[in-house]
Every structure is written in structure tokens, then in C-alpha cells.
Design a protein around this motif. Structure first.
Motif, PDB file in Angstrom:
ATOM      1  N   ARG A  50      25.178   2.870 -40.283  1.00  0.00           N
ATOM      2  CA  ARG A  50      26.060   3.445 -41.312  1.00  0.00           C
ATOM      3  C   ARG A  50      27.459   3.539 -40.670  1.00  0.00           C
ATOM      4  NH1 ARG A  50      21.389   6.138 -43.075  1.00  0.00           N
ATOM      5  NH2 ARG A  50      21.694   7.813 -41.754  1.00  0.00           N
ATOM      6  N   MET A  51      27.425   4.287 -39.386  1.00  0.00           N
ATOM      7  CA  MET A  51      28.660   4.286 -38.773  1.00  0.00           C
ATOM      8  C   MET A  51      29.325   3.012 -38.326  1.00  0.00           C
ATOM      9  SD  MET A  51      27.370   7.163 -36.074  1.00  0.00           S
ATOM     10  CE  MET A  51      29.020   7.159 -34.976  1.00  0.00           C
ATOM     11  N   LEU A  52      28.761   1.985 -38.077  1.00  0.00           N
ATOM     12  CA  LEU A  52      29.505   0.725 -38.004  1.00  0.00           C
ATOM     13  C   LEU A  52      30.155   0.174 -39.163  1.00  0.00           C
ATOM     14  CD1 LEU A  52      26.935  -0.932 -35.283  1.00  0.00           C
ATOM     15  CD2 LEU A  52      29.149  -0.086 -34.833  1.00  0.00           C
ATOM     16  N   ARG A  53      29.558   0.142 -40.164  1.00  0.00           N
ATOM     17  CA  ARG A  53      29.828  -0.329 -41.391  1.00  0.00           C
ATOM     18  C   ARG A  53      31.106   0.676 -42.202  1.00  0.00           C
ATOM     19  NH1 ARG A  53      26.749  -4.248 -43.888  1.00  0.00           N
ATOM     20  NH2 ARG A  53      24.599  -4.518 -43.142  1.00  0.00           N
ATOM     21  N   GLU A  54      30.776   1.709 -41.971  1.00  0.00           N
ATOM     22  CA  GLU A  54      31.670   2.730 -42.705  1.00  0.00           C
ATOM     23  C   GLU A  54      33.149   2.897 -41.870  1.00  0.00           C
ATOM     24  OE1 GLU A  54      29.522   6.354 -43.929  1.00  0.00           O
ATOM     25  OE2 GLU A  54      28.336   4.997 -45.121  1.00  0.00           O
ATOM     26  N   GLU A  55      32.888   2.981 -40.458  1.00  0.00           N
ATOM     27  CA  GLU A  55      34.038   3.588 -39.794  1.00  0.00           C
ATOM     28  C   GLU A  55      34.630   2.209 -39.173  1.00  0.00           C
ATOM     29  OE1 GLU A  55      32.824   6.692 -37.193  1.00  0.00           O
ATOM     30  OE2 GLU A  55      31.751   7.605 -38.773  1.00  0.00           O
ATOM     31  N   LEU A  56      33.923   1.348 -38.935  1.00  0.00           N
ATOM     32  CA  LEU A  56      34.404  -0.022 -38.081  1.00  0.00           C
ATOM     33  C   LEU A  56      34.406  -1.111 -38.962  1.00  0.00           C
ATOM     34  CD1 LEU A  56      32.787   0.984 -34.387  1.00  0.00           C
ATOM     35  CD2 LEU A  56      35.123   1.305 -35.198  1.00  0.00           C
ATOM     36  N   GLY A  57      33.728  -1.082 -39.972  1.00  0.00           N
ATOM     37  CA  GLY A  57      34.132  -2.180 -40.867  1.00  0.00           C
ATOM     38  C   GLY A  57      33.211  -3.412 -40.670  1.00  0.00           C
ATOM     39  N   VAL A  58      32.152  -3.091 -39.863  1.00  0.00           N
ATOM     40  CA  VAL A  58      31.111  -4.197 -39.624  1.00  0.00           C
ATOM     41  C   VAL A  58      30.660  -4.874 -40.729  1.00  0.00           C
ATOM     42  CG1 VAL A  58      28.904  -4.832 -38.439  1.00  0.00           C
ATOM     43  CG2 VAL A  58      30.374  -3.420 -37.334  1.00  0.00           C
ATOM     44  N   ALA A  59      30.691  -6.240 -40.816  1.00  0.00           N
ATOM     45  CA  ALA A  59      30.316  -6.827 -42.118  1.00  0.00           C
ATOM     46  C   ALA A  59      28.676  -6.773 -42.332  1.00  0.00           C
ATOM     47  CB  ALA A  59      30.654  -8.058 -42.118  1.00  0.00           C
ATOM     48  N   GLN A  60      28.138  -7.416 -40.830  1.00  0.00           N
ATOM     49  CA  GLN A  60      26.662  -7.393 -41.000  1.00  0.00           C
ATOM     50  C   GLN A  60      25.843  -6.927 -39.776  1.00  0.00           C
ATOM     51  OE1 GLN A  60      25.421 -11.721 -40.953  1.00  0.00           O
ATOM     52  NE2 GLN A  60      23.252 -11.144 -41.753  1.00  0.00           N
ATOM     53  N   VAL A  61      24.718  -6.316 -40.276  1.00  0.00           N
ATOM     54  CA  VAL A  61      23.950  -5.455 -39.046  1.00  0.00           C
ATOM     55  C   VAL A  61      22.546  -6.487 -39.192  1.00  0.00           C
ATOM     56  CG1 VAL A  61      22.709  -3.825 -37.962  1.00  0.00           C
ATOM     57  CG2 VAL A  61      24.940  -3.523 -38.957  1.00  0.00           C
TER      58      VAL A  61
END
Lengths: 93, 357
Positions: A50-61
């Protein structure tokens, strides 16, 4: 009396391994999670995703789990790493 | 077994004023287990290498995960620090070769929060040469040789693979066997085959067995002579370990001292008979985890039966201990079958292919 004694540590180094180039941003990037399979990783990685997607804009995990939590990651997982921009591992209990 | 080593020692040398200064050098650098060490001088290290007919740069092996090479010189330095005499060094070197076999999973064993120690069991004529005492106090401070050999493995882990608490070693609790955990089998006072022979080493050869082991759990039963009843007590402790610690099957070691051993031997039971009995008796249903607070991991598999031993072959039966007392010990594995005990002949190449034809 002077004693001459030896260094007991391993002065023979393992194969010289260069760390991968660090990304300057994770925006739009793919991040891999390698879980050791323990229960505690599920909540931890879910929050991290959640943090990577919402705060750092990661596209895919991408989530992967080792078959043996006490041994290195399986070869098939290691082989996948080249497709990712960053990887998170080493988190267990 | 004496010869001449080839090549000079190449490790970095420190000059210290005296014995006390040497202690401070080693302690302040994190090179000890907290106890005093024997200063590793050139004469002492060379004597170990000469005894084992090893050149300083001889490769003992390469740790499989971190690919860290281990040289004879570095291992000898740590053995001297532990208090080893030259005649102890071949056992230390063979134990390390065994530890670096893939199936031992040395990295997992030494880094796990589970906190096992490396149990060393010595068989064969070398036990007598080194003055090992497999009787009184067999699992503790029984004699000089086993004390320093067990300690040497730990010091070498600390210094050669950085297995320091809080570093590579992530152990939560650990147990006292991490200082030294070594015993010899009492081969002279038993009808049973030595452990090494049971595990495939030819009779008459000296050998060492290493096992990733938790602390010994002592049992007592001096109220029967029936082998089944005696072994039922061992089985109960193995089941208890499955309930309280890990349900999964792996190598267990049991140590049977003379008093109980004689009852079992008199009834004609071999080590194989013991292993087959305990394979059948040491097992629990997964539902039993709910009795000890682990209901969350029973899930819908409550009827599944878990054996403490994956097969009878996975039991290590060791004859050792003082002459009196209806005691025995169960030594559980670190974590089920993730690691396998390894037995290696001393003075033989563990990686050599057997002759063809």
C-alpha cells in the motif's frame, strides 16, 4: 614478553559481487517481494505494498514465497529478479 | 601422523605485550565466545597443520550459500584459540567439512532465530587417542578433548562466517550447547554398533557426526527393565517436543547411558529395533497443537499424523553417559527435516567419488 598472534577472521573474501544500481525513483516501477513464508510477512508486505503504491507511485508489486524459509530463494525466484526494478526480502518474523 | 606443512602462514599478525593483552585484543574485536582464548601463535597453529598434514592454504571447503572459502590455516587458528591440541584438529577439520555439505544447511542452521547448536558425536579409535570420556557427564564437561573440539566449531563460525549474535546469528534464545556440544560414544561398553557404522562408515574407522541440535531434554525411568517401557519415556519426550516446539519430523538423537542401555541390550534390542519402535511411537495428530495453544495452525488438518522421525533411519542412537542412573536424553532437531545430520570419516575426502566398478 611480546606475543605475536594471528587474526582469526576470514581474510579470504567470497566472490566479489557488485550491488545492482539503485533506482533514483520508484515511480512507475516494478517491485518484487520475496517472503520467507512465515505468517508475519503477510501483513507486513500488504502494508508495504500500500505504501509503495500510494506514496511512491510503484506500478506493480510481485509477491513470491520461498519454499524453505531457512534456505536461499529458489532458483526460479532468483531468475525472476532481473525483471524487477527493486526487491524486498530478508523479512521474516 | 606427523609431517611437514608446506607454505608459510599468511594471516595478519598482531603483536601484544603479554597474555592479558592478547585477551583484550581478541575480546575487543569480537573474536571470542566471551571466554578466554589461547593466543594463536605460529608454533601452535603450525603444529595443528602438521599433525593433520595440511598446508595452510588447503581448502577445508566453501560455505555453500555465501560462498565463503574456509582455509586450513584459519580453522587451525580458531582451534588453537578454543584450546585444541594438534591431535584434536583432524576432528575439527572433518566436522567442518561435514557442516559444509549442502544437506546440513549451515547458513540456515547458524542464522535462524531458532537458535540451535551443532552437536558433534565422535566415533572410532580416535576417541581413545584424544582421551575423550564418554561416561560421566557425557553431555557436559566430561573431558578436555570434547570440550575444546565443540568450542572450536563455534569460534570458527564466529570468526570465519561472522556468526555473531545480532549479526548473522539471529538467535532469539540459544542454549548452552552453543559454547560446546560434543561427546564421544561409549563403544567399549555396549553391544551396539557405533553410530558411525550405523550411518555407513566402515567399522574401525574414526568418524564424526554433526547435527543441528536443540538442547538435551533429560528423561528418567528407573522403575522398569522392559525396553518398551523405557523407550516409551523417550517417545513421550519426543512427542512433547513435537507439541511444544516443532511438529515436523527430522533427525533426533537419543543418548542412552549404561543403566537403561543394559536393560535394552539384555532384551536383545539393537539400535535398529530402537529406531523402529520410536518411529512408531513418537508421532502426534496435528489437532494436539490445539491443546498447547497452537490451534491457529491446526486449520482443517487436525487428523493429519506427524511422525517425529521421517523414517527410522533418522534417529541417532548414542551409547554414552555415567554408569548409574536411570536417565537418558532426547536431543531434538533444530527445525524438522530442513537440515540433515552428516557423518564423515576422519582422514577421508567427503567430496570424493567412490571408486567405480
Amino acid at each position: 614478553m611480546i606475543l605475536r598472534v594471528f587474526d582469526p577472521t576470514n581474510e579470504m573474501k567470497a566472490a566479489d559481487i557488485q550491488p545492482a544500481v539503485r533506482p533514483t525513483s520508484l515511480q512507475g516501477k516494478t517491485v518484487g517481494f520475496i517472503s520467507n513464508g512465515k505468517e508475519g510477512t503477510k501483513g507486513y508486505f500488504a502494508q508495504l505494498e500500500r505504501m509503495l503504491r500510494e506514496e511512491l507511485g510503484v506500478a506493480q508489486v510481485v509477491w513470491r514465497t520461498k519454499s524453505n524459509y531457512s534456505a536461499p530463494a529458489d532458483a526460479r525466484i532468483v531468475d525472476e529478479i532481473k525483471n524487477w526494478h527493486a526487491v524486498v526480502t530478508g523479512v521474516g518474523d | 601422523m606427523q609431517g611437514s606443512i608446506r607454505g608459510a602462514l599468511t594471516s595478519k599478525i598482531y603483536e601484544v605485550d603479554d597474555f592479558a593483552a592478547a585477551q583484550e585484543l581478541y575480546h575487543s574485536n569480537g573474536w571470542t565466545d566471551g571466554l578466554p582464548v589461547v593466543p594463536p601463535t605460529a608454533a601452535a597453529v603450525e603444529a595443528c597443520l602438521e599433525w593433520a598434514l595440511m598446508a595452510p592454504d588447503q581448502l577445508i571447503g566453501v560455505e555453500p550459500v555465501r560462498e565463503q572459502p574456509i582455509s586450513a590455516e584459519k580453522l587451525a587458528i580458531n582451534a588453537v584459540m578454543a584450546g585444541c591440541l594438534p591431535l584434536h584438529f583432524p576432528i575439527v577439520a572433518t566436522a567442518w567439512q561435514a557442516m559444509m555439505k549442502e544437506e546440513f544447511l549451515l547458513h540456515g542452521v547458524t542464522s535462524s532465530t531458532g537458535g540451535c547448536a551443532i552437536l558433534v558425536i565422535i566415533n572410532g579409535p580416535i576417541r581413545r587417542e584424544i582421551g575423550a570420556n564418554p561416561t560421566f557427564n557425557a553431555l557436559a564437561n566430561s573431558d578436555r578433548a570434547t570440550a575444546v573440539i565443540g568450542r572450536a566449531l563455534r569460534l570458527a563460525l564466529i570468526n570465519l562466517l561472522d556468526v555473531r549474535p545480532g549479526g548473522v546469528d539471529r538467535t532469539t534464545l540459544g542454549h548452552p550447547g552453543k559454547f560446546s556440544y560434543c561427546l564421544a560414544e561409549d563403544e567399549e561398553d555396549t553391544d551396539w554398533q557405533p553410530l558411525s557404522v550405523v550411518r555407513g562408515i566402515p567399522e574401525g574407522l574414526s568418524a564424526v557426526t554433526v547435527m543441528a541440535a536443540m538442547a538435551p531434554r533429560q528423561i528418567m525411568n528407573e522403575w522398569t527393565t522392559d525396553p518398551r517401557e523405557i523407550l516409551e519415556t523417550f517417545a513421550a519426550e519426543m512427542r512433547a517436543n513435537q507439541r511444544h516446539y516443532s511438529i515436523y519430523g527430522g533427525n533426533y538423537a537419543i543418548v542412552i547411558p549404561k543403566q537403561l542401555r543394559e536393560h535394552i541390550q539384555r532384551a536383545g534390542w539393537t539400535k535398529r529395533d530402537i529406531a523402529e519402535f520410536l518411529y512408531e511411537r513418537a508421532r502426534i495428530r496435528r489437532a494436539e497443537w490445539a491443546d498447547v495453544g497452537k490451534a491457529a495452525v491446526v486449520r482443517d488438518r487436525g487428523d493429519r499424523v506427524h511422525t517425529a522421525l521421517e523414517s527410522p533411519d533418522h534417529l541417532l542412537v548414542v551409547a554414552a553417559g555415567g554408569p548409574a542412573g536411570g536417565f537418558g536424553a532426547v536431543i531434538p532437531p533444530w527445525m524438522g527435516g530442513k537440515t540433515k545430520a552428516v557423518t564423515a570419516a576422519i582422514g577421508a575426502c567427503v567430496d570424493c567419488e567412490p571408486p567405480k566398478g
